[in-house]
Enzyme design. Structure first.
Site, PDB file in Angstrom:
ATOM      1  N   ASN A 113      -3.196  -2.528  -4.242  1.00 33.09           N
ATOM      2  CA  ASN A 113      -4.247  -3.419  -4.749  1.00 33.09           C
ATOM      3  C   ASN A 113      -4.357  -4.153  -5.905  1.00 33.09           C
ATOM      4  OD1 ASN A 113      -5.237  -2.591  -2.408  1.00 33.09           O
ATOM      5  ND2 ASN A 113      -6.955  -1.484  -3.013  1.00 33.09           N
ATOM      6  N   VAL A 114      -4.730  -5.176  -6.186  1.00 35.37           N
ATOM      7  CA  VAL A 114      -4.462  -5.925  -7.684  1.00 35.37           C
ATOM      8  C   VAL A 114      -5.782  -6.438  -8.224  1.00 35.37           C
ATOM      9  CG1 VAL A 114      -1.971  -6.974  -6.664  1.00 35.37           C
ATOM     10  CG2 VAL A 114      -4.342  -8.262  -6.110  1.00 35.37           C
ATOM     11  N   ASP A 115      -6.918  -5.920  -7.559  1.00 33.09           N
ATOM     12  CA  ASP A 115      -8.133  -6.040  -7.917  1.00 33.09           C
ATOM     13  C   ASP A 115      -8.611  -5.368  -9.144  1.00 33.09           C
ATOM     14  OD1 ASP A 115      -9.522  -4.611  -4.819  1.00 33.09           O
ATOM     15  OD2 ASP A 115      -8.786  -3.498  -6.875  1.00 33.09           O
ATOM     16  N   HIS A 130       1.611  -3.459  -7.179  1.00 33.01           N
ATOM     17  CA  HIS A 130       1.859  -4.862  -6.913  1.00 33.01           C
ATOM     18  C   HIS A 130       1.271  -5.673  -8.066  1.00 33.01           C
ATOM     19  CE1 HIS A 130       2.236  -3.826  -2.407  1.00 33.01           C
ATOM     20  NE2 HIS A 130       3.250  -3.492  -3.023  1.00 33.01           N
ATOM     21  N   GLY A 198      -7.092   3.163   3.508  1.00 33.88           N
ATOM     22  CA  GLY A 198      -7.333   1.693   3.816  1.00 33.88           C
ATOM     23  C   GLY A 198      -6.141   0.860   3.720  1.00 33.88           C
ATOM     24  N   THR A 199      -4.925   1.307   4.298  1.00 33.27           N
ATOM     25  CA  THR A 199      -3.959   0.357   4.357  1.00 33.27           C
ATOM     26  C   THR A 199      -3.108   0.338   5.702  1.00 33.27           C
ATOM     27  OG1 THR A 199      -1.412   0.235   3.100  1.00 33.27           O
ATOM     28  CG2 THR A 199      -2.165   2.092   3.620  1.00 33.27           C
ATOM     29  N   SER A 200      -2.525  -1.160   6.109  1.00 36.63           N
ATOM     30  CA  SER A 200      -1.961  -1.066   7.486  1.00 36.63           C
ATOM     31  C   SER A 200      -0.572  -0.401   7.370  1.00 36.63           C
ATOM     32  CB  SER A 200      -2.142  -2.622   7.686  1.00 36.63           C
ATOM     33  OG  SER A 200      -1.235  -3.151   6.680  1.00 36.63           O
TER      34      SER A 200
END
Ligand code: BV8
Ligand code: ZN
Length: 265
Positions: A113-115, A130, A198-200
């Site tokens: 995540n980049v949040d 990322h 929480g990752t595909s």
């Protein structure tokens, strides 16, 4: 009274808590799903499109070269949306694992995540594979700067050299930051328990950390709304929202005193 999503997960939750109690070192790989309950849209949820574009087409160096305004609009919108977003109980539960149950660097959080929500929730040992929406990188002098979430113009320029800024984000076709990747691979290779949240598990090389952890003997616990490409590799699959399941899992190790931990030989 547990929320209904937990009741039928009881046995799997107890098994996951047993594995967590037994582990000396834990690593977690998170994806967009861990931020979903904070209101951050996932990538492949809904239609995985942004303004009709596939993310894989906008988040690329080619798109930035050909249409920097479009790419900056994409990132400015996501930065702006983050101003109204808070970490959710899932982020806080992961931060508690590091701060209270696996101190001294024994908990490593690897995020796609980049949040920035993991750090905002108090996680300290966070490997951002990322990049981060809060940071920019100069296409000229490569200066990296944390801009918080203040609005950046359509084509922001570097204060140092005047060249065009880009988001400090790893786009498709780009290499991951070497130090973060090395540390993530090391964590996957040395942990006794690898949480996949929480990752595909479709984006590489991040997703390759899962089989890597398994190959080096770690147990795998997957927390996701549904089955994914990684589910076959998991020892325990907990299907439900991570913002509900992670706190339940941490509660189970908080409530019981900590029996002896086994270190992998
Ligand atoms: C590289 C930053 C090469 C951007 C991201 C064909 C063409 C081009 C490339 C490739 C190709 N085939 C393979 C590749 C390689 C490519 C890749 O893997 N592509 C995929 C799409 C097939 N990888 C790359 O390009 C990487 N670089 O390979 O370099 C190279 C090699 C050598 C030398 C030079 C170069 C770079 C990959 C990084 C791309 N950047 N992010 C941005 O964010 O704007 S990836 C992007 O996807 C995000 O980081 C995101 O996190 C990540 C993964 O997605 P997920 O996080 O898993 O999110 P998703 O929506 O998919 O899933 C959410 C899950 O959560 C679901 O399972 C859902 O069920 C669950 N969920 C939802 N709600 C909840 C929940 N779970 C629990 N609770 C809930 N409440
Ligand atoms: Zn510059």
């Amino acid at each position: 009274m547990h929320p209904p999503v937990i009741d039928d997960l009881e046995p799997a939750l107890d098994e996951a808590a047993r594995l967590l109690r037994q582990a000396l070192r834990v690593a977690a790989l998170t994806g967009a799903g861990v931020s979903a309950e904070s209101g951050v849209p996932t990538f492949r949820g809904a239609d995985g499109l942004w303004e009709g574009h596939r993310v894989e087409e906008v988040a690329t160096p080619m798109a930035f070269r050909d249409n920097p305004e479009l790419v900056w609009r994409f990132y400015n919108q996501r930065r702006e949306r983050l101003t109204a977003v808070q970490p959710n109980p899932g982020h806080f539960a992961l931060a508690e694992l590091e701060a209270k149950h696996f101190q001294d660097g024994r908990f490593t959080l690897v995020t796609q995540n980049v949040d920035g929500l993991h750090r905002q929730a108090g996680s300290r040992r966070v490997l951002e594979l990322h990049g981060n929406l809060r940071r920019t990188r100069c296409t000229g002098c490569a200066e990296i700067k944390d801009r918080g979430l203040e609005p950046l113009g359509d084509l922001p320029e570097c204060g140092q050299c005047g060249e065009l800024l880009r988001p400090d984000i790893v786009w498709f076709h780009e290499m991951l930051p070497e130090d973060a990747w090395e540390a993530a691979a090391e964590a996957a290779a040395t942990c006794e328990l690898f949480l996949v949240v929480g990752t595909s598990a479709v984006v590489y090389p991040a997703a390759s950390l899962i089989p890597a952890a398994r190959r080096s003997g770690a147990k795998i616990v997957e927390i996701n709304l549904a089955a994914t490409d990684a589910s076959h590799a998991a020892d325990v699959c907990l299907h439900g929202p991570s913002g509900v399941i992670l706190p339940e899992l941490v509660k189970r190790i908080r409530d019981k005193n900590q029996p002896h931990r086994v270190q992998r030989t």
